[in-house]
Design an enzyme around this catalytic site. Structure first.
Site, mmCIF file in Angstrom:
data_model
loop_
_atom_site.group_PDB
_atom_site.id
_atom_site.type_symbol
_atom_site.label_atom_id
_atom_site.label_comp_id
_atom_site.label_asym_id
_atom_site.label_seq_id
_atom_site.Cartn_x
_atom_site.Cartn_y
_atom_site.Cartn_z
ATOM 1 N N CYS A 5 -18.728 10.249 58.789
ATOM 2 C CA CYS A 5 -18.611 8.907 59.367
ATOM 3 C C CYS A 5 -18.929 8.857 60.863
ATOM 4 C CB CYS A 5 -17.218 8.363 59.106
ATOM 5 S SG CYS A 5 -16.792 8.392 57.358
ATOM 6 N N HIS B 147 -12.841 3.365 66.106
ATOM 7 C CA HIS B 147 -13.201 3.810 64.756
ATOM 8 C C HIS B 147 -12.270 3.156 63.732
ATOM 9 C CE1 HIS B 147 -14.889 6.367 61.696
ATOM 10 N NE2 HIS B 147 -13.697 6.868 61.393
ATOM 11 N N GLU C 64 -6.367 8.352 66.406
ATOM 12 C CA GLU C 64 -7.291 7.811 67.409
ATOM 13 C C GLU C 64 -6.525 7.222 68.583
ATOM 14 O OE1 GLU C 64 -11.191 4.886 67.849
ATOM 15 O OE2 GLU C 64 -9.936 4.728 66.054
ATOM 16 N N LYS D 6 -13.997 -2.702 61.498
ATOM 17 C CA LYS D 6 -13.938 -2.348 60.081
ATOM 18 C C LYS D 6 -12.998 -3.268 59.311
ATOM 19 C CE LYS D 6 -15.126 2.586 60.425
ATOM 20 N NZ LYS D 6 -15.224 2.700 61.904
ATOM 21 N N HIS E 282 -15.690 0.038 55.666
ATOM 22 C CA HIS E 282 -16.145 1.280 56.291
ATOM 23 C C HIS E 282 -17.494 1.673 55.696
ATOM 24 C CE1 HIS E 282 -16.344 5.011 58.201
ATOM 25 N NE2 HIS E 282 -15.193 5.564 57.841
ATOM 26 N N PHE F 52 -15.117 13.103 58.452
ATOM 27 C CA PHE F 52 -14.666 14.284 57.744
ATOM 28 C C PHE F 52 -15.436 15.507 58.258
ATOM 29 C CE2 PHE F 52 -13.246 12.112 53.492
ATOM 30 C CZ PHE F 52 -12.189 11.533 54.172
#
Length: 411
Positions: free
Chosen positions: A162, A302, A313, A334, A339, A399
């Site tokens: 991502c 994010h 975050e 998002k 996402h 990830f």
């Protein structure tokens, strides 16, 4: 000598709209792109999650029949966004050897791969299409754009989950600074709303289970958040040296100041809860641009709407900005788009660019009870960004512990 790098074109197809402008306007209006899946497999397979943020405009409504047959949906989205951005930039007259593509995806041609596997099992190897490999390979979307626009300075594809498309933007900046091109089309695409990724993400407990309320399922920073909403689409930016842009009289949306890429080396899926590497990426992106932390006026986070990710975050942001974070407005887009995985950084960079260009911060929808452990100044309705020379950053984490941050400034 450091060159000034600018953005002159934007394009998108997203859960909010079939163009960059439509997507931006829907974002400002507080719309949600999440909706029930009406495909038969959503109910036949008894999936635990039966909704997603699907593209608002079908690719079949835009592309030619032969393009639909020879391109995976991830490449179809890329081609639509890339063409729009190119036209929006005024179709720059640039030698093919000075035009490059920096693209990205998190998963690639998953529809092609899994459909081909079904064909092989059910109908035998002779019925597998000859174009299967070119359609499923992760560099297919970037190659589709590059061939469409005759880009011969290089077509590069980043695959870092991502964080992919933000990393592609950082690469585009570096390639222009190195003199490898005069113009770069950069961005990312994803088309993974398929039963297997949905089942797999659900098995990880990563997806929201609000099947009865898809429009309010993605809720970053909210106490009731329970996972992200899978989205699809693409976004593209035309990026070039200021010298090249001004020589052709191009409109400039914003300046790309560069960015930074780091890695957690902590866990394959979970973020480092301390956020040290993510914080380093933010700090390096800002300081590498010759700016001070106090110059940052807006953050596109994010913020996936997962219980663990949003807090990690926040910890990284607090590590970077300290008490000054309390005065920096944060948006989590998002909540509206879902996402887009490998395409997330690109659509969020586009939104950050538009926020600077129009001096308006977009809202974060679905925030009804803010988590007290995340005391951010979250923008919940469109808010004026203010006057003067302003800087904004866009964060992407993926990830594998990938962290990528891009920094932008008003033109």
């Amino acid at each position: 000598m450091t060159k000034k790098i600018v953005i002159t074109g934007v394009g998108a197809t997203s859960p909010l709209g079939g163009t960059a402008r439509d997507s931006w306007n829907a974002l400002l209006a507080g719309e949600s792109g999440a909706r029930h899946l009406d495909q038969e497999w959503a109910t036949e397979l008894d999936l635990p999650v039966t909704f997603a943020a699907t593209a608002k405009v079908a690719t079949a409504d835009i592309l030619e029949r032969h393009e639909l047959k020879r391109l995976d949906p991830s490449s179809q989205f890329a081609l639509i966004a890339g063409r729009e951005a190119w036209a929006d930039a005024g179709a720059p007259e640039v030698a093919p050897e000075r035009l490059a593509v920096d693209w990205s995806t998190g998963i690639g041609g998953v529809w092609t791969l899994l459909d081909a596997w079904d064909t092989l099992r059910e109908r035998g190897p002779r019925r597998v299409l000859p174009m299967t490999v070119p359609m499923l390979m992760p560099n297919g979307p970037g190659a589709a754009i590059g061939m469409d626009l005759h880009a011969r300075a290089g077509i590069r594809t980043v695959v870092s989950a991502c964080a992919s498309s933000t990393e592609a933007l950082v690469n585009a900046y570096d390639h222009l600074q190195q003199g490898l091109a005069d113009v770069v089309i950069a961005g990312g695409s994803e088309a993974a709303i398929h039963p297997l990724p949905i089942a797999a993400f659900a098995a990880m407990q990563a997806l929201s289970r609000r099947n009865d309320e898809p429009a309010i399922a993605s809720r970053p920073y909210d106490l009731g958040r329970d996972g992200f909403v899978l989205g699809e689409g693409a976004a593209a930016l035309v990026i070039e040296t200021e010298e090249h842009a001004k020589a052709r009289g191009a409109r400039i949306y914003a300046e790309l100041l560069g960015g930074s890429v780091t890695s957690d080396a902590y866990h394959i899926t979970a973020p480092d809860p301390e956020g040290s590497a993510a914080a380093r990426a933010m700090k390096q992106a800002i300081e590498g641009a010759g700016a001070a932390l106090t110059d940052v006026a807006h953050i596109n986070a994010h913020a996936t709407s997962t219980p663990v990710g949003d807090i990690a975050e926040y910890n990284a942001l607090r590590r970077v900005f300290g008490d000054a974070l309390d005065g920096i407005p944060v948006t989590a887009t998002k909540a509206s788009t879902g996402h887009l995985l490998g395409g997330a950084g690109a659509i969020e960079a586009l939104f950050t660019v538009m926020a600077l260009h129009e001096r308006t911060m977009p809202p974060t929808i679905n925030l009804t009870e803010q988590d007290p452990e995340i005391p951010l100044d979250v923008v919940t309705s469109p808010r004026a960004l203010g006057d003067g020379d302003l800087i904004a950053i866009s964060n992407s984490f993926g990830f594998g512990g990938h962290n990528a941050v891009a920094a932008f400034r008003t033109a």
